[in-house]
Motif scaffolding. Sequence first.
Motif, PDB file in Angstrom:
ATOM      1  N   GLY A 158       0.832  -1.192   0.000  1.00 27.11           N
ATOM      2  CA  GLY A 158       0.000   0.000   0.000  1.00 27.11           C
ATOM      3  C   GLY A 158       0.863   1.237   0.000  1.00 27.11           C
ATOM      4  O   GLY A 158       1.956   1.241  -0.567  1.00 27.11           O
ATOM      5  N   ARG A 183      -5.002   6.029  -2.353  1.00 23.87           N
ATOM      6  CA  ARG A 183      -4.888   4.559  -2.367  1.00 23.87           C
ATOM      7  C   ARG A 183      -6.102   3.934  -3.051  1.00 23.87           C
ATOM      8  O   ARG A 183      -5.953   3.035  -3.898  1.00 23.87           O
ATOM      9  CB  ARG A 183      -4.762   4.053  -0.934  1.00 23.87           C
ATOM     10  CG  ARG A 183      -4.548   2.539  -0.776  1.00 23.87           C
ATOM     11  CD  ARG A 183      -5.808   1.713  -0.812  1.00 23.87           C
ATOM     12  NE  ARG A 183      -6.844   2.164   0.089  1.00 23.87           N
ATOM     13  CZ  ARG A 183      -6.932   1.791   1.370  1.00 23.87           C
ATOM     14  NH1 ARG A 183      -6.071   0.957   1.892  1.00 23.87           N
ATOM     15  NH2 ARG A 183      -7.940   2.250   2.119  1.00 23.87           N
ATOM     16  N   ASP A 184      -7.286   4.410  -2.704  1.00 28.61           N
ATOM     17  CA  ASP A 184      -8.498   3.849  -3.292  1.00 28.61           C
ATOM     18  C   ASP A 184      -8.527   4.071  -4.803  1.00 28.61           C
ATOM     19  O   ASP A 184      -8.895   3.171  -5.577  1.00 28.61           O
ATOM     20  CB  ASP A 184      -9.731   4.475  -2.645  1.00 28.61           C
ATOM     21  CG  ASP A 184      -9.891   4.089  -1.182  1.00 28.61           C
ATOM     22  OD1 ASP A 184      -9.205   3.138  -0.739  1.00 28.61           O
ATOM     23  OD2 ASP A 184     -10.682   4.744  -0.487  1.00 28.61           O
ATOM     24  N   ALA A 187      -5.847   1.757  -6.478  1.00 27.41           N
ATOM     25  CA  ALA A 187      -6.258   0.353  -6.461  1.00 27.41           C
ATOM     26  C   ALA A 187      -7.277   0.083  -7.553  1.00 27.41           C
ATOM     27  O   ALA A 187      -7.229  -0.956  -8.233  1.00 27.41           O
ATOM     28  CB  ALA A 187      -6.816  -0.017  -5.099  1.00 27.41           C
ATOM     29  N   GLN A 188      -8.192   1.004  -7.736  1.00 26.31           N
ATOM     30  CA  GLN A 188      -9.196   0.839  -8.788  1.00 26.31           C
ATOM     31  C   GLN A 188      -8.568   0.972 -10.164  1.00 26.31           C
ATOM     32  O   GLN A 188      -8.839   0.172 -11.066  1.00 26.31           O
ATOM     33  CB  GLN A 188     -10.310   1.874  -8.615  1.00 26.31           C
ATOM     34  CG  GLN A 188     -11.445   1.728  -9.626  1.00 26.31           C
ATOM     35  CD  GLN A 188     -12.576   2.690  -9.340  1.00 26.31           C
ATOM     36  OE1 GLN A 188     -12.428   3.651  -8.598  1.00 26.31           O
ATOM     37  NE2 GLN A 188     -13.728   2.448  -9.944  1.00 26.31           N
ATOM     38  N   ALA A 192      -5.471  -3.819  -8.897  1.00 30.84           N
ATOM     39  CA  ALA A 192      -4.887  -4.680  -7.867  1.00 30.84           C
ATOM     40  C   ALA A 192      -5.073  -4.005  -6.514  1.00 30.84           C
ATOM     41  O   ALA A 192      -4.995  -2.779  -6.418  1.00 30.84           O
ATOM     42  CB  ALA A 192      -3.405  -4.937  -8.138  1.00 30.84           C
ATOM     43  N   PRO A 193      -5.320  -4.761  -5.465  1.00 27.02           N
ATOM     44  CA  PRO A 193      -5.567  -4.149  -4.158  1.00 27.02           C
ATOM     45  C   PRO A 193      -4.307  -3.521  -3.576  1.00 27.02           C
ATOM     46  O   PRO A 193      -3.193  -3.985  -3.815  1.00 27.02           O
ATOM     47  CB  PRO A 193      -6.051  -5.321  -3.303  1.00 27.02           C
ATOM     48  CG  PRO A 193      -5.447  -6.525  -3.945  1.00 27.02           C
ATOM     49  CD  PRO A 193      -5.414  -6.229  -5.422  1.00 27.02           C
ATOM     50  N   LEU A 194      -4.495  -2.472  -2.831  1.00 25.55           N
ATOM     51  CA  LEU A 194      -3.439  -1.851  -2.036  1.00 25.55           C
ATOM     52  C   LEU A 194      -3.990  -1.762  -0.611  1.00 25.55           C
ATOM     53  O   LEU A 194      -4.433  -0.703  -0.167  1.00 25.55           O
ATOM     54  CB  LEU A 194      -3.093  -0.459  -2.576  1.00 25.55           C
ATOM     55  CG  LEU A 194      -2.460  -0.403  -3.971  1.00 25.55           C
ATOM     56  CD1 LEU A 194      -2.455   1.019  -4.503  1.00 25.55           C
ATOM     57  CD2 LEU A 194      -1.045  -0.961  -3.934  1.00 25.55           C
ATOM     58  N   PRO A 195      -3.994  -2.878   0.092  1.00 19.17           N
ATOM     59  CA  PRO A 195      -4.799  -2.958   1.322  1.00 19.17           C
ATOM     60  C   PRO A 195      -4.257  -2.183   2.507  1.00 19.17           C
ATOM     61  O   PRO A 195      -4.983  -1.960   3.479  1.00 19.17           O
ATOM     62  CB  PRO A 195      -4.811  -4.457   1.623  1.00 19.17           C
ATOM     63  CG  PRO A 195      -3.544  -4.969   1.020  1.00 19.17           C
ATOM     64  CD  PRO A 195      -3.344  -4.156  -0.228  1.00 19.17           C
TER      65      PRO A 195
END
Length: 232
Positions: A158, A183-184, A187-188, A192-195
Amino acid sequence: MNALSDRLQAIRDRITAAAQRCGRDPASIELLAVSKTFPVKAIREAVDAGQLLFGENKVQEILAKAPQLPANLHWHLIGHLQSNKVRKVLPHVKAIHSIGSLDLARDVDRIAGELGLFPQVYIEVNLAAESSKHGFSAEQLRASLEALYALKRLEIQGLMCIPPFDADPAKSRPYFTHLRELRDELAQRGGAPLPRLSMGMSHDFEIAIEEGATIVRVGSAIFGERTYQTAA
């Protein structure tokens, strides 16, 4: 309990309370005890109180301290990483919070491949454009996203930020909000997720939790005030 273990428990209690105030699970937030400049003796006290996750700013401190402490500790590098020290530190850290340029990311990826490692990393974002700090600007990060995702050895967790210091912790909130929103968006966009969000320090970690921090970096509130003399 001794004073250090009391302080450590107080921070844990504050993390729990902050999480509960905003409807989050306290277990989703990690406490990174920032032990930079503090001696091995102090870290042992924290270990005795159940702390296993420690952060250091300098490669040489990790290399000096880690061999003197239990092998089950997890070390995170949170300070600036010079390319010529990547090979030295990679075998000793679980995560690097300070990937602040595409060139550094590529160096870490290449050397990790040579060493057979898959390091966890956080992308450092310099949201206030402070000349004294490293990190991508938001626009640089947007432009570099595809190239960063192409680095197959890096496990990108992240984003990380360090807001400009202000005695009023509320002044940090806009930066934490911005990092979460960035971050949101990424990620979109990247698919890929950036949790993970590494943000919040001793004076503002509760506000960081309210804005989505998943790991807070707390040093002086646990170990006491620093003298800024390298300790090993």
